[in-house]
Design an enzyme around this catalytic site. Structure first.
Site, PDB file in Angstrom:
ATOM      1  N   ARG A   1      -5.283  -6.367  -2.202  1.00 16.55           N
ATOM      2  CA  ARG A   1      -4.307  -7.653  -2.302  1.00 16.55           C
ATOM      3  C   ARG A   1      -4.746  -8.326  -3.767  1.00 16.55           C
ATOM      4  O   ARG A   1      -5.832  -8.846  -3.809  1.00 16.55           O
ATOM      5  CB  ARG A   1      -4.647  -8.698  -1.337  1.00 16.55           C
TER       6      ARG A   1
ATOM      7  N   ARG B   1      -1.384   0.349  -4.098  1.00 21.57           N
ATOM      8  CA  ARG B   1      -1.456   1.069  -2.550  1.00 21.57           C
ATOM      9  C   ARG B   1      -1.536   2.409  -2.478  1.00 21.57           C
ATOM     10  O   ARG B   1      -2.029   2.965  -1.388  1.00 21.57           O
ATOM     11  CB  ARG B   1      -0.703   0.065  -1.638  1.00 21.57           C
TER      12      ARG B   1
ATOM     13  N   GLU C   1       0.605  -1.880   5.299  1.00 25.61           N
ATOM     14  CA  GLU C   1       2.087  -1.787   4.625  1.00 25.61           C
ATOM     15  C   GLU C   1       1.906  -1.285   3.183  1.00 25.61           C
ATOM     16  O   GLU C   1       1.307  -1.787   2.266  1.00 25.61           O
ATOM     17  CB  GLU C   1       2.677  -3.163   4.775  1.00 25.61           C
TER      18      GLU C   1
ATOM     19  N   ARG D   1       1.268 -12.166  -8.467  1.00 21.63           N
ATOM     20  CA  ARG D   1       1.383 -12.959  -7.402  1.00 21.63           C
ATOM     21  C   ARG D   1      -0.066 -13.496  -7.269  1.00 21.63           C
ATOM     22  O   ARG D   1      -1.143 -13.366  -7.225  1.00 21.63           O
ATOM     23  CB  ARG D   1       1.731 -12.134  -6.080  1.00 21.63           C
TER      24      ARG D   1
ATOM     25  N   SER E   1       8.258  -2.590   1.942  1.00 18.75           N
ATOM     26  CA  SER E   1       9.027  -3.331   2.687  1.00 18.75           C
ATOM     27  C   SER E   1      10.652  -3.200   2.259  1.00 18.75           C
ATOM     28  O   SER E   1      10.961  -3.207   1.018  1.00 18.75           O
ATOM     29  CB  SER E   1       8.743  -4.872   2.745  1.00 18.75           C
TER      30      SER E   1
END
Length: 435
Positions: free
Chosen positions: A288, A402, A360, A273, A363
């Site tokens: 990130r 994560r 987070e 990403r 999801s």
């Protein structure tokens, strides 16, 4: 992609749904485009019918030796043929205009999604029939420390096993080099998650391509709107931002049998990403990254089962954190915080003691037939001749990087070492502590 017929029949509900997501009303513009398309199709059909009728009338005029009428009809047929010759191109243009307009409109939230502007309006979720007490009883507790907990990058750098400087020399910012015990632990986490989902949760493991074409990303909703968040190769392939893309596209342009549903797929892949919209956020550590590993879960269901499947997928993702004894909470995302293609999303947020906050880690979303329409993925209901669009769901099961952060911060010791969780010991070949 939304159903244009539903938009025509429910313009007010459509605009209210968009408003709840912070998007301006679009029903008038979209319906106007569709009306233009439908009017053109009507003119084409009328021209075809008149051409056919005039062709027959020419024969009758010729038989009656009415040359003037025959010549007039021939001129009319020539004009109609000329119109129809250009009409096909115009129909393609109008179809594309409607499709392009629909392609950038987000999904319609389900009725029970909390309405809000952003993450501050998310609501904690305790299970479909649960309470805070029952949820807290099932979730691992926060740990108490007799020392100030450190953040993961402080631990990793002190161990000499997390190197951001070397990664920056090789690749630039937002990359990391893991070594020795931490590299093994990240690999162990991915294998542990795959084994859990395939052996206990009934998912089929897939090893998909990491490079995909435009159509695949359009099918799951990343294109055309979010191209800036992706990496594109010089040969016009895209690096996958998530395994959701290839896994969901396994059923594109297919007609499935109802008896074969649900289909459940899982994959452990790297994800890429550009993080174009997150400049300045989470610049320290691994939170990130441009490249990270993730175990993805994808389900393909009949419409009547998708809500139930959503709850099931959430439980599968929760099981990862429960087995690792990591404290977490579940949030129902508000309309303003949901992803583009989602009807409803649960976020699992893991507790990071070094940061003293929740972050987070997964999801889990139900998309209805939004992606299926874009991919033309259908199924044939038992006993019926026609077909219907499937429903698609996706979720992280979970983000491996994560999860590594959460394990490091949760299982840290005062001397800077990291205890290996019980669930990972079979994958660590006897290593019980990283120091």
């Amino acid at each position: 992609m939304l159903d244009i017929k539903w938009i025509r029949d429910n313009p007010d509900a459509f605009d209210r749904a968009l408003s709840s997501r912070g998007v301006e009303p679009k029903s008038a513009a979209v319906i106007a485009l569709d009306e233009e398309r439908r009017a053109h199709i009507g003119r084409v059909q009328a021209a075809q019918e008149r051409r056919n009728a005039a062709s027959k009338e020419i024969g009758r005029a010729m038989a009656a030796k009415d040359a003037a009428t025959a010549e007039a009809l021939k001129s009319e047929v020539t004009a109609l043929k000329d119109f129809l010759g250009h009409a096909e191109e115009e129909e393609r243009r109008l179809n594309k205009a409607v499709a392009d307009a629909l392609a950038v409109i987000p999904n319609v939230p389900l009725d029970d999604v909390p309405v809000g502007r952003d993450e501050h309006d998310n609501v904690e979720y305790f299970g479909r029939n649960g309470t805070a007490e029952t949820a807290f009883a099932q979730r691992p507790k926060k740990r108490a420390y007799g020392f100030p907990p450190k953040e993961h990058f402080e631990l990793g750098e002190a161990l000499g096993q997390m190197d951001f400087e070397a990664a920056a020399k090789i690749s630039g910012a937002r990359f990391v080099v893991l070594k020795a015990g931490l590299a093994r632990m990240e690999r162990a986490l991915g294998q542990f998650m795959l084994d859990l989902h395939t052996e206990e949760h009934g998912y089929t493991e897939v090893q998909p391509p990491y490079l995909v074409k435009d159509d695949a990303l359009h099918g799951t909703g990343q294109l055309p709107k979010f191209a800036e968040d992706l990496f594109r190769t010089t040969l016009d392939h895209w690096l996958i931002p998530t395994a959701e893309v290839p896994l969901t596209n396994l059923v594109r342009e297919s007609i499935l049998e109802e008896k074969d549903l649900p289909l459940r797929f899982t994959a452990l892949t790297p994800c890429f990403r550009s993080e174009a919209g997150s400049a300045g956020r989470d610049t320290r550590g691994m939170l990130r990254q441009h490249q990270f590993d993730k175990v993805e879960l994808v389900s393909i269901t009949a419409p009547e089962r998708s809500i139930e499947e959503h709850e099931r997928m959430l439980a599968c993702a929760e099981a990862v954190l429960q087995r690792l004894d990591l404290h977490y909470r579940v949030m129902t995302l508000s309309t303003g915080d949901m992803g583009f293609g989602a009807q409803k999303t649960y976020d699992i947020e893991v507790w990071l003691p070094g940061q003293n906050t929740y972050r987070e880690i997964s999801s889990v979303s139900v998309c209805g037939d939004f992606q299926a329409r874009r991919m033309d993925a259908r199924y044939r209901p038992a006993g019926e001749k026609g077909t219907r669009f499937v429903h698609t769901l996706n979720g992280s099961g979970t983000a491996v990087g994560r999860c590594l952060i959460a394990v490091m911060e949760t299982y840290q010791n005062e001397d800077g070492s990291i205890t290996v969780p019980e669930a990972l010991k079979p994958y660590m070949r006897g290593v019980e502590r990283i120091g």
